[in-house]
Write an enzyme that holds these catalytic residues in place. Structure first.
Site, PDB file in Angstrom:
ATOM      1  N   SER A 227       0.853  -1.175   0.000  1.00  0.00           N
ATOM      2  CA  SER A 227       0.000   0.000   0.000  1.00  0.00           C
ATOM      3  C   SER A 227       0.894   1.233   0.000  1.00  0.00           C
ATOM      4  CB  SER A 227      -0.891  -0.035   1.248  1.00  0.00           C
ATOM      5  OG  SER A 227      -1.690   1.125   1.316  1.00  0.00           O
TER       6      SER A 227
ATOM      7  N   LYS B 163      -0.951  -0.876  -4.452  1.00  0.00           N
ATOM      8  CA  LYS B 163      -2.190  -0.165  -4.108  1.00  0.00           C
ATOM      9  C   LYS B 163      -1.829   1.279  -3.840  1.00  0.00           C
ATOM     10  CE  LYS B 163      -4.783  -0.063   0.242  1.00  0.00           C
ATOM     11  NZ  LYS B 163      -5.557  -0.874   1.207  1.00  0.00           N
TER      12      LYS B 163
ATOM     13  N   LYS C  88      -2.993   4.991  -2.503  1.00  0.00           N
ATOM     14  CA  LYS C  88      -3.960   5.780  -1.755  1.00  0.00           C
ATOM     15  C   LYS C  88      -4.344   6.969  -2.638  1.00  0.00           C
ATOM     16  CE  LYS C  88      -4.127   3.624   2.231  1.00  0.00           C
ATOM     17  NZ  LYS C  88      -5.381   3.032   2.744  1.00  0.00           N
TER      18      LYS C  88
ATOM     19  N   ASP D 270      -7.228   2.986  -3.193  1.00  0.00           N
ATOM     20  CA  ASP D 270      -7.984   3.020  -1.934  1.00  0.00           C
ATOM     21  C   ASP D 270      -8.218   4.471  -1.542  1.00  0.00           C
ATOM     22  OD1 ASP D 270      -9.109   2.635   0.545  1.00  0.00           O
ATOM     23  OD2 ASP D 270      -7.365   1.656   1.453  1.00  0.00           O
TER      24      ASP D 270
ATOM     25  N   GLU E 113     -11.210   0.730  -3.738  1.00  0.00           N
ATOM     26  CA  GLU E 113     -11.546   0.397  -2.348  1.00  0.00           C
ATOM     27  C   GLU E 113     -12.179   1.593  -1.637  1.00  0.00           C
ATOM     28  OE1 GLU E 113      -8.020  -1.131  -0.470  1.00  0.00           O
ATOM     29  OE2 GLU E 113      -8.872  -1.111   1.538  1.00  0.00           O
TER      30      GLU E 113
ATOM     31  N   ASP F  29     -14.039  -1.874   2.434  1.00  0.00           N
ATOM     32  CA  ASP F  29     -13.133  -2.113   3.557  1.00  0.00           C
ATOM     33  C   ASP F  29     -13.874  -1.645   4.818  1.00  0.00           C
ATOM     34  OD1 ASP F  29     -11.201  -1.870   5.562  1.00  0.00           O
ATOM     35  OD2 ASP F  29      -9.773  -0.700   4.407  1.00  0.00           O
TER      36      ASP F  29
ATOM     37  N   LYS G 110     -10.194  -7.542   7.200  1.00  0.00           N
ATOM     38  CA  LYS G 110      -9.253  -7.207   8.279  1.00  0.00           C
ATOM     39  C   LYS G 110      -9.864  -7.762   9.556  1.00  0.00           C
ATOM     40  CE  LYS G 110      -7.691  -2.762   6.383  1.00  0.00           C
ATOM     41  NZ  LYS G 110      -8.003  -1.309   6.382  1.00  0.00           N
TER      42      LYS G 110
ATOM     43  N   GLY H  46      -4.494  -4.644   5.693  1.00  0.00           N
ATOM     44  CA  GLY H  46      -3.439  -4.450   6.688  1.00  0.00           C
ATOM     45  C   GLY H  46      -3.681  -3.187   7.484  1.00  0.00           C
TER      46      GLY H  46
HETATM   47  O1  SMG Z   1      -0.651  -2.691   6.670  1.00  0.00           O
HETATM   48  O2  SMG Z   1       0.149  -2.261   4.699  1.00  0.00           O
HETATM   49  C1  SMG Z   1      -0.608  -2.029   5.632  1.00  0.00           C
HETATM   50  C2  SMG Z   1      -1.545  -0.847   5.510  1.00  0.00           C
HETATM   51  C3  SMG Z   1      -2.471  -1.015   4.384  1.00  0.00           C
HETATM   52  O3  SMG Z   1      -3.470   0.842   3.341  1.00  0.00           O
HETATM   53  C4  SMG Z   1      -3.483   0.096   4.292  1.00  0.00           C
HETATM   54  N1  SMG Z   1      -4.387   0.198   5.287  1.00  0.00           N
HETATM   55  O4  SMG Z   1      -7.603   1.462   4.478  1.00  0.00           O
HETATM   56  O5  SMG Z   1      -6.649  -0.328   3.885  1.00  0.00           O
HETATM   57  C5  SMG Z   1      -6.623   0.731   4.508  1.00  0.00           C
HETATM   58  C6  SMG Z   1      -5.426   1.181   5.311  1.00  0.00           C
HETATM   59  C7  SMG Z   1      -5.810   1.461   6.716  1.00  0.00           C
HETATM   60  C8  SMG Z   1      -4.727   1.994   7.566  1.00  0.00           C
HETATM   61  S1  SMG Z   1      -4.233   3.567   7.071  1.00  0.00           S
HETATM   62  C9  SMG Z   1      -3.534   4.341   8.415  1.00  0.00           C
HETATM   63 MG    MG Z   2      -8.638   0.415   2.913  1.00  0.00          MG
END
Ligand code: SMG
Ligand code: MG
Length: 368
Positions: A135, A161, A163, A188, A213, A238, A262, A290
Site C-alpha cells: 500500500s 495499491k 492511496k 484506496d 476500495e 473495507d 481485516k 493491513g
Molecule cells: O498494513 O500495509 C498495511 C496498511 C495497508 O493501506 C493500508 N491500510 O484502508 O486499507 C486501509 C489502510 C488502513 C490503515 S491507514 C492508516
Molecule cells: Mg482500505
C-alpha cells in the site's frame, strides 16, 4: 482454560517512512499489545486501532480503556474461556471490534500454542505462502511517488495499491500505470469521495485496476451500489464491512464484488474466517487488508491470507515496509510472497527485550 491475567503493553514504533492517506499523515505506530496469561500458557494479540479515531471510530487509548474496564474483567471472571467462547462473553459490549479482536487473538494464541496447532491450520489455510501487495501512501509529488513505487516493484511486490483522494487520483494512477506496465494495480480512497464524484471516479476505468476500495463513507452502502453500476472497475469495501452479516448484505445489494478482510475491523479472526466463508459461498473473492501491523499481527494476517478464497494479493507486506526492526522475527519477501508461519499459535515470538526498550509506559496487569 482460565484467564489468570491480562497484560496491556504500549509500544512506540517509528515508521521507516511517513504514511499519508486521505485522512492524515502518520509517522509512527502507537501499538497496544495484549498478553493473556492462562492456565494453558501465554498468548499475544495486537490491537490494530490507530492513535486517532480517523480510520474508524476506534483508537488506541479507547481500546485500552474498553479492555481495561469491560473486556478483561469479563474474561477474568469466567470459569472457562476458549477462543470460540470469547465473542459470546464479550457480546454485552457493543462494537469496539478492534479491542475485542486483540483480546480474542491473545486467547486463540494461547489455546493453539497449548494444542500445538498453527493459526494456519486452525483457520484452514490451504497454502504455505501468500502473494503480497504493498500500500503506497499519498506522496508530495509524482516523482517521489514513482520512485517509491519503483522501489517496491524492485523488491518483488506482486501488486501495488495507491492511496487516492480528490486532487490526487487520475494523474498519479496514470503515472504509476505507465511505470509498472501490467503489474496489478488498485486504489484506496478511505471514504474521501461523495456521490457527486461518481462520474469522475469512472474515469479510472481506463487504467485496468483490480478494484477501487471504499470511496464513500462506511455507512453509505447506497452510493457504493450507484458507483458499482456506473463503473467497470470492481468496487471493494473495507471500512463498511464489520461482520459476516454486513458482508452478505453489501454483496447481495451489489455494493461490493470483492471484499477486503481485516480481522480487527470485524472483531477477530474467527469472524474474519466467517466473512471469508460467506464470500466464498457467494463467489466473491477476498484479500487480506493491513493496519501497519507489527510481526505479531502480521503473522496472523499471513495465516488468514492463506485460506482458499484469498485469491488477490493482500496488504501483507514485509516487515521492512514499515519498520526498521520488528517486534518479532521479521517477515521477509521471497519472490513477492511471505511464508505462512508453521509453529504453534501465531508461530512468532515477541522480542520482550525490544518490548521493554520501546515501551511507552510500564505494562498494566489486570487480574481477577
Ligand atoms: O498494513 O500495509 C498495511 C496498511 C495497508 O493501506 C493500508 N491500510 O484502508 O486499507 C486501509 C489502510 C488502513 C490503515 S491507514 C492508516
Ligand atoms: Mg482500505
Amino acid at each position: 482454560m482460565r484467564i489468570l491475567a491480562v497484560e496491556l503493553h504500549r509500544v512506540a514504533m517509528p515508521l521507516v517512512r511517513a504514511f499519508e492517506t486521505s485522512f492524515g499523515r502518520q509517522t509512527a505506530r502507537d501499538v497496544l499489545l495484549v498478553r493473556v496469561r492462562t492456565t494453558d500458557g501465554d498468548g499475544w494479540g495486537e490491537c490494530v486501532a490507530m492513535a486517532d479515531p480517523v480510520y474508524s471510530s476506534e483508537y488506541v487509548d479507547g481500546c485500552e480503556a474498553v479492555i481495561r474496564n469491560y473486556l478483561a474483567p469479563a474474561l477474568l471472571a469466567a470459569d472457562e474461556v476458549t477462543a470460540e467462547s470469547v465473542a459470546g462473553l464479550l457480546h454485552f459490549v457493543v462494537g469496539n471490534r478492534m479491542a475485542k479482536a486483540a483480546v480474542e487473538t491473545a486467547v486463540l494464541d494461547s489455546q493453539t500454542r497449548a494444542e500445538g496447532v498453527s493459526f494456519g491450520d486452525y483457520f484452514g489455510a490451504d497454502r504455505d505462502a501468500v502473494d503480497c501487495g504493498v500500500s503506497v501512501g499519498i506522496a508530495s509529488n509524482l516523482d517521489d511517488l514513482l520512485a517509491e513505487v519503483d522501489g517496491y516493484v524492485g523488491e518483488g511486490y506482486r501488486r501495488i495499491k495507491l492511496k487516492i483522494k480528490p486532487g490526487w487520483d487520475i494523474e498519479p494512477v496514470r503515472a504509476v500505470r505507465d511505470l509498472i506496465g501490467a503489474l496489478p494495480l488498485q486504489v484506496d480512497a478511505n471514504t474521501a469521495y461523495t456521490r457527486a464524484d461518481i462520474e469522475h471516479l469512472a474515469r479510472l476505468d481506463e487504467f485496468g485496476l483490480l478494484l477501487i476500495e471504499q470511496p464513500f463513507v462506511e455507512e453509505d452502502i447506497l452510493t457504493h451500489i450507484a458507483l458499482s453500476r456506473a463503473i467497470e472497475t470492481p468496487v471493494c469495501l473495507d471500512e463498511s464491512i464489520v461482520s459476516a452479516e454486513v458482508a452478505l448484505d453489501a454483496i447481495e445489494r451489489g455494493a461490493t464484488s470483492i471484499v477486503n478482510i481485516k480481522a480487527g475491523r470485524v472483531g477477530g479472526y474467527l469472524e474474519a474466517v466467517r466473512v471469508h466463508d460467506v464470500c466464498a459461498e457467494l463467489g466473491v473473492p477476498v484479500w487480506c487488508g493491513g493496519m501497519l501491523e507489527t510481526g505479531v499481527g502480521r503473522a496472523a494476517n499471513v495465516a488468514l491470507a492463506a485460506m482458499a478464497n484469498f485469491t488477490l494479493p493482500g496488504d501483507t507486506s514485509g516487515s521492512s515496509r514499515y519498520f526498521a526492526e520488528d517486534l518479532t522475527e521479521p517477515f521477509e519477501l521471497d519472490d513477492g510472497r511471505l511464508t505462512v508461519p508453521t509453529g504453534a499459535g501465531s508461530g512468532v515470538e515477541v522480542r520482550t527485550d525490544l518490548l521493554a526498550d520501546w515501551a511507552l509506559r510500564p505494562p498494566i496487569t489486570l487480574t481477577a
